[in-house]
Design a protein around this motif. Structure first.
Motif: not given
Length: 150
Positions: A77-78, A81-82, A84-85, A110, A112-114, A148
């Motif tokens: 998950k990290r 998220k990384d 995406i950023e 995926y 859960k991460c939007g 996303q």
């Protein structure tokens, strides 16, 4: 955990990348066109992802893998998220990802991460991989496409 981009001269963590994609040819092909990021803990590579530009304003997250000893600790998950950023920092407007129909955990992660499901590429894995792939007792046949807006 610290994440960073691999430099072009650094050795690719191939065994780790092959956990998420069993085709060495595919991994090498998208590595040559994309950017590889690793997550390290005490100088050991524990995770990896690749961002691959696909169209103007769009990047695809093509491989997310975590070493087996670190599964279940939130590292995947990290990494997502990384990614995406990182895509936002690079000015992309959309990030996409594709995963197998049998990847129940990945589909949940995926979302859960939007990410939202936007399509299905029927029989993708049957057409592109010489051997049958099974995960969670299910044959991996179809590519579930998610996207996303950034």
């Amino acid at each position: 955990m610290v994440s960073r981009e691999l430099t072009k001269g650094e050795e690719l963590p191939m065994e780790l990348l092959l956990l998420a994609d069993p085709s060495r040819e595919s991994v090498e092909e998208y590595r040559n066109r994309g950017d590889c990021f690793i997550a390290e803990n005490e100088q050991q590579i524990i995770g990896v992802y690749v961002l691959l530009p696909t169209r103007p304003g769009t990047v695809e997250l093509v491989n997310v893998a975590v070493i087996e000893e670190q599964h279940g600790k939130g590292i995947g998950k990290r990494l997502v998220k990384d990614a995406i950023e990182e895509a936002k920092k690079r000015g992309y407007k959309t990030i996409e990802v594709g995963t197998g129909n049998s990847g129940i955990g990945q589909l949940a992660l995926y979302q859960k991460c939007g990410f939202r499901i936007v399509g299905v590429d029927m029989d993708f894995f049957v057409r592109h991989y010489p051997e049958d792939i099974f995960e969670n007792g299910i044959q991996c046949r179809d590519m579930i496409r998610l996207s996303q807006d950034l």
